[in-house]
Design a protein around this motif. Structure first.
Motif, PDB file in Angstrom:
ATOM      1  N   VAL A  10       0.837  -1.203   0.000  1.00 19.48           N
ATOM      2  CA  VAL A  10       0.000   0.000   0.000  1.00 19.48           C
ATOM      3  C   VAL A  10       0.873   1.254   0.000  1.00 19.48           C
ATOM      4  CG1 VAL A  10      -1.717   1.316   1.297  1.00 19.48           C
ATOM      5  CG2 VAL A  10      -1.909  -1.176   1.138  1.00 19.48           C
ATOM      6  N   VAL A  11       1.935   1.237   0.804  1.00 21.79           N
ATOM      7  CA  VAL A  11       2.846   2.382   0.866  1.00 21.79           C
ATOM      8  C   VAL A  11       3.475   2.648  -0.495  1.00 21.79           C
ATOM      9  CG1 VAL A  11       5.016   3.218   1.843  1.00 21.79           C
ATOM     10  CG2 VAL A  11       3.346   2.108   3.320  1.00 21.79           C
ATOM     11  N   VAL A  12       3.976   1.596  -1.127  1.00 19.56           N
ATOM     12  CA  VAL A  12       4.633   1.748  -2.431  1.00 19.56           C
ATOM     13  C   VAL A  12       3.651   2.265  -3.473  1.00 19.56           C
ATOM     14  CG1 VAL A  12       5.751   0.499  -4.319  1.00 19.56           C
ATOM     15  CG2 VAL A  12       6.389   0.004  -1.956  1.00 19.56           C
ATOM     16  N   ARG A  13       2.455   1.705  -3.474  1.00 21.12           N
ATOM     17  CA  ARG A  13       1.456   2.113  -4.464  1.00 21.12           C
ATOM     18  C   ARG A  13       1.056   3.576  -4.277  1.00 21.12           C
ATOM     19  NH1 ARG A  13      -1.387  -2.052  -4.008  1.00 21.12           N
ATOM     20  NH2 ARG A  13      -2.916  -1.331  -2.479  1.00 21.12           N
ATOM     21  N   ARG A  14       0.869   3.978  -3.039  1.00 19.43           N
ATOM     22  CA  ARG A  14       0.457   5.363  -2.783  1.00 19.43           C
ATOM     23  C   ARG A  14       1.572   6.350  -3.111  1.00 19.43           C
ATOM     24  NH1 ARG A  14      -3.126   4.857   2.831  1.00 19.43           N
ATOM     25  NH2 ARG A  14      -4.898   3.767   1.850  1.00 19.43           N
ATOM     26  N   ILE A  15       2.803   5.970  -2.841  1.00 23.34           N
ATOM     27  CA  ILE A  15       3.930   6.837  -3.196  1.00 23.34           C
ATOM     28  C   ILE A  15       3.997   7.011  -4.709  1.00 23.34           C
ATOM     29  CG2 ILE A  15       6.460   6.922  -3.309  1.00 23.34           C
ATOM     30  CD1 ILE A  15       6.523   5.821  -0.474  1.00 23.34           C
ATOM     31  N   PHE A  16       3.799   5.922  -5.445  1.00 20.97           N
ATOM     32  CA  PHE A  16       3.837   6.004  -6.905  1.00 20.97           C
ATOM     33  C   PHE A  16       2.779   6.972  -7.426  1.00 20.97           C
ATOM     34  CE2 PHE A  16       2.168   4.703 -11.033  1.00 20.97           C
ATOM     35  CZ  PHE A  16       3.318   4.753 -11.811  1.00 20.97           C
ATOM     36  N   TRP A  17       1.534   6.800  -6.978  1.00 21.59           N
ATOM     37  CA  TRP A  17       0.458   7.648  -7.492  1.00 21.59           C
ATOM     38  C   TRP A  17       0.608   9.089  -7.024  1.00 21.59           C
ATOM     39  CZ3 TRP A  17      -1.869   6.143 -11.546  1.00 21.59           C
ATOM     40  CH2 TRP A  17      -2.128   4.793 -11.770  1.00 21.59           C
ATOM     41  N   CYS A  18       1.134   9.286  -5.834  1.00 27.15           N
ATOM     42  CA  CYS A  18       1.370  10.640  -5.332  1.00 27.15           C
ATOM     43  C   CYS A  18       2.411  11.356  -6.187  1.00 27.15           C
ATOM     44  CB  CYS A  18       1.811  10.578  -3.874  1.00 27.15           C
ATOM     45  SG  CYS A  18       2.190  12.191  -3.149  1.00 27.15           S
ATOM     46  N   PHE A  19       3.523  10.673  -6.460  1.00 23.94           N
ATOM     47  CA  PHE A  19       4.576  11.285  -7.265  1.00 23.94           C
ATOM     48  C   PHE A  19       4.105  11.508  -8.701  1.00 23.94           C
ATOM     49  CE2 PHE A  19       8.891  11.278  -5.198  1.00 23.94           C
ATOM     50  CZ  PHE A  19       8.402  11.179  -3.909  1.00 23.94           C
ATOM     51  N   LEU A  20       3.357  10.559  -9.242  1.00 23.42           N
ATOM     52  CA  LEU A  20       2.840  10.730 -10.601  1.00 23.42           C
ATOM     53  C   LEU A  20       1.901  11.932 -10.669  1.00 23.42           C
ATOM     54  CD1 LEU A  20       2.541   9.781 -13.517  1.00 23.42           C
ATOM     55  CD2 LEU A  20       0.732   8.221 -12.754  1.00 23.42           C
ATOM     56  N   GLY A  21       1.079  12.102  -9.646  1.00 24.69           N
ATOM     57  CA  GLY A  21       0.185  13.255  -9.608  1.00 24.69           C
ATOM     58  C   GLY A  21       0.951  14.571  -9.586  1.00 24.69           C
ATOM     59  N   ILE A  22       2.030  14.624  -8.811  1.00 17.99           N
ATOM     60  CA  ILE A  22       2.858  15.833  -8.763  1.00 17.99           C
ATOM     61  C   ILE A  22       3.481  16.108 -10.128  1.00 17.99           C
ATOM     62  CG2 ILE A  22       4.934  16.859  -7.752  1.00 17.99           C
ATOM     63  CD1 ILE A  22       4.286  15.307  -5.178  1.00 17.99           C
ATOM     64  N   GLU A  23       3.944  15.059 -10.790  1.00 18.63           N
ATOM     65  CA  GLU A  23       4.572  15.223 -12.106  1.00 18.63           C
ATOM     66  C   GLU A  23       3.568  15.733 -13.141  1.00 18.63           C
ATOM     67  OE1 GLU A  23       7.400  11.518 -10.859  1.00 18.63           O
ATOM     68  OE2 GLU A  23       5.942  11.251 -12.483  1.00 18.63           O
ATOM     69  N   LEU A  24       2.364  15.200 -13.117  1.00 21.75           N
ATOM     70  CA  LEU A  24       1.333  15.675 -14.048  1.00 21.75           C
ATOM     71  C   LEU A  24       0.957  17.124 -13.746  1.00 21.75           C
ATOM     72  CD1 LEU A  24      -0.944  12.503 -14.230  1.00 21.75           C
ATOM     73  CD2 LEU A  24       0.571  13.380 -16.019  1.00 21.75           C
ATOM     74  N   LEU A  25       0.939  17.476 -12.466  1.00 15.12           N
ATOM     75  CA  LEU A  25       0.658  18.863 -12.087  1.00 15.12           C
ATOM     76  C   LEU A  25       1.752  19.794 -12.604  1.00 15.12           C
ATOM     77  CD1 LEU A  25      -0.944  21.011 -10.513  1.00 15.12           C
ATOM     78  CD2 LEU A  25       0.392  20.381  -8.476  1.00 15.12           C
ATOM     79  N   ILE A  26       3.004  19.365 -12.495  1.00 13.06           N
ATOM     80  CA  ILE A  26       4.125  20.172 -12.988  1.00 13.06           C
ATOM     81  C   ILE A  26       3.996  20.398 -14.493  1.00 13.06           C
ATOM     82  CG2 ILE A  26       6.616  20.082 -13.441  1.00 13.06           C
ATOM     83  CD1 ILE A  26       6.937  18.810 -10.663  1.00 13.06           C
ATOM     84  N   VAL A  27       3.637  19.337 -15.229  1.00 17.67           N
ATOM     85  CA  VAL A  27       3.453  19.469 -16.678  1.00 17.67           C
ATOM     86  C   VAL A  27       2.297  20.421 -16.984  1.00 17.67           C
ATOM     87  CG1 VAL A  27       2.788  18.233 -18.777  1.00 17.67           C
ATOM     88  CG2 VAL A  27       4.452  17.220 -17.207  1.00 17.67           C
ATOM     89  N   PHE A  28       1.196  20.275 -16.261  1.00 14.98           N
ATOM     90  CA  PHE A  28       0.032  21.147 -16.464  1.00 14.98           C
ATOM     91  C   PHE A  28       0.405  22.613 -16.242  1.00 14.98           C
ATOM     92  CE2 PHE A  28      -3.548  23.514 -14.714  1.00 14.98           C
ATOM     93  CZ  PHE A  28      -4.525  23.298 -15.676  1.00 14.98           C
TER      94      PHE A  28
END
Length: 268
Positions: free
Chosen positions: A15-33
């Protein structure tokens, strides 16, 4: 006073690994936006705001985030190295420890490099030094290679080192990752890095490359816009690759032991 009961926190590794992945991916998409719309399409009229989210700038949010990312990956790998060290029984484990430690240092270097643009600046410095040989009767093989190389000079200088490190990672992690699934995800991460470097190589070609290749015309837009979007894609792929590496090494770290305990004792 009665002794207080210890506080126990139970976290599921998956659960920790999965949440870290989606959290970081969300930040990256926000940066691109933010880069595409707030900066490139100028949703904000404040220049300092646009500079802050401009993905091509050294002092931008994306550069800070990618640097921190790589340093976190290096730190996780160092934890793996220490976990392996605790399992030491012979020289075999000692060699494993040093290999993991070297990989950790490499990723921390990438983070520092991202922060200060070390390879770009060293490439520029070498370019200036090699330019002094221009016009001489015997400029040497390095200058000839520099003249023949079509893209950024840092790729010619640092490319062999990064390639050698990539081969070492492929060889070592093939044996050391705790499951083949992690190995396949590692291939995904390294592929994202390779594509990002490829985009950087294209970016370093002649300024009219996108126009001459018909890419700008195909999308019915200007050359500078394609160039910026290419840079945005490059940075996103690099950040995504680092996130993939982080999840791989975190999962591998958690698999080294069924249970992890952190004890913090207050003074009696």
């Amino acid at each position: 006073m009665d002794q207080k009961q210890p506080l126990n926190f139970r976290l599921r590794a998956d659960v920790v690994v999965r949440r870290i992945f989606w959290c970081f991916l969300g930040i990256e998409l926000l940066i691109v936006f933010l880069d595409v719309f707030v900066n490139h399409y100028e949703w904000s009229s404040v220049v300092s705001i646009r500079r802050m989210v401009n993905i091509t700038r050294e002092d931008s949010l994306s550069n800070w985030f990618s640097s921190i990312q790589a340093i976190i990956v290096g730190s996780v790998i160092w934890l793996i190295a220490f976990a392996v060290r605790n399992q030491m029984q012979d020289n075999h484990y000692k060699r494993k420890f040093y290999c993991w430690a070297c990989i950790g240092i490499f990723f921390i270097y990438i983070g520092i490099d991202d922060a200060i643009k070390f390879h770009e600046r060293m490439g520029t410095a070498c370019k200036v030094l090699l330019a002094r040989f221009a016009g001489s009767s015997d400029p040497g093989i390095l200058y000839s290679m520099y003249e023949a190389f079509p893209s950024y000079s840092w790729q010619m200088i640092f490319g062999p080192f990064f390639m050698a490190m990539g081969i070492f990672l492929l060889w070592f992690l093939w044996k050391e990752l705790s499951s083949k699934r992690l190995w396949y995800w590692f291939l995904v991460g390294i592929s994202l890095y390779v594509i990002a470097v490829g985009l950087d190589f294209v970016e370093g070609l002649d300024s009219g490359f996108y126009k001459d290749a018909g890419i700008a015309g195909f999308f019915s837009t200007e050359d500078y816009r394609i160039r910026h979007m290419s840079k945005t894609l490059e940075e996103f792929l690099e950040m995504l690759g680092t996130t993939v590496f982080l999840t791989i090494f975190l999962e591998n770290l958690f698999r080294l032991s069924k249970e992890w305990k952190i004890n913090i004792s207050a003074k009696s």
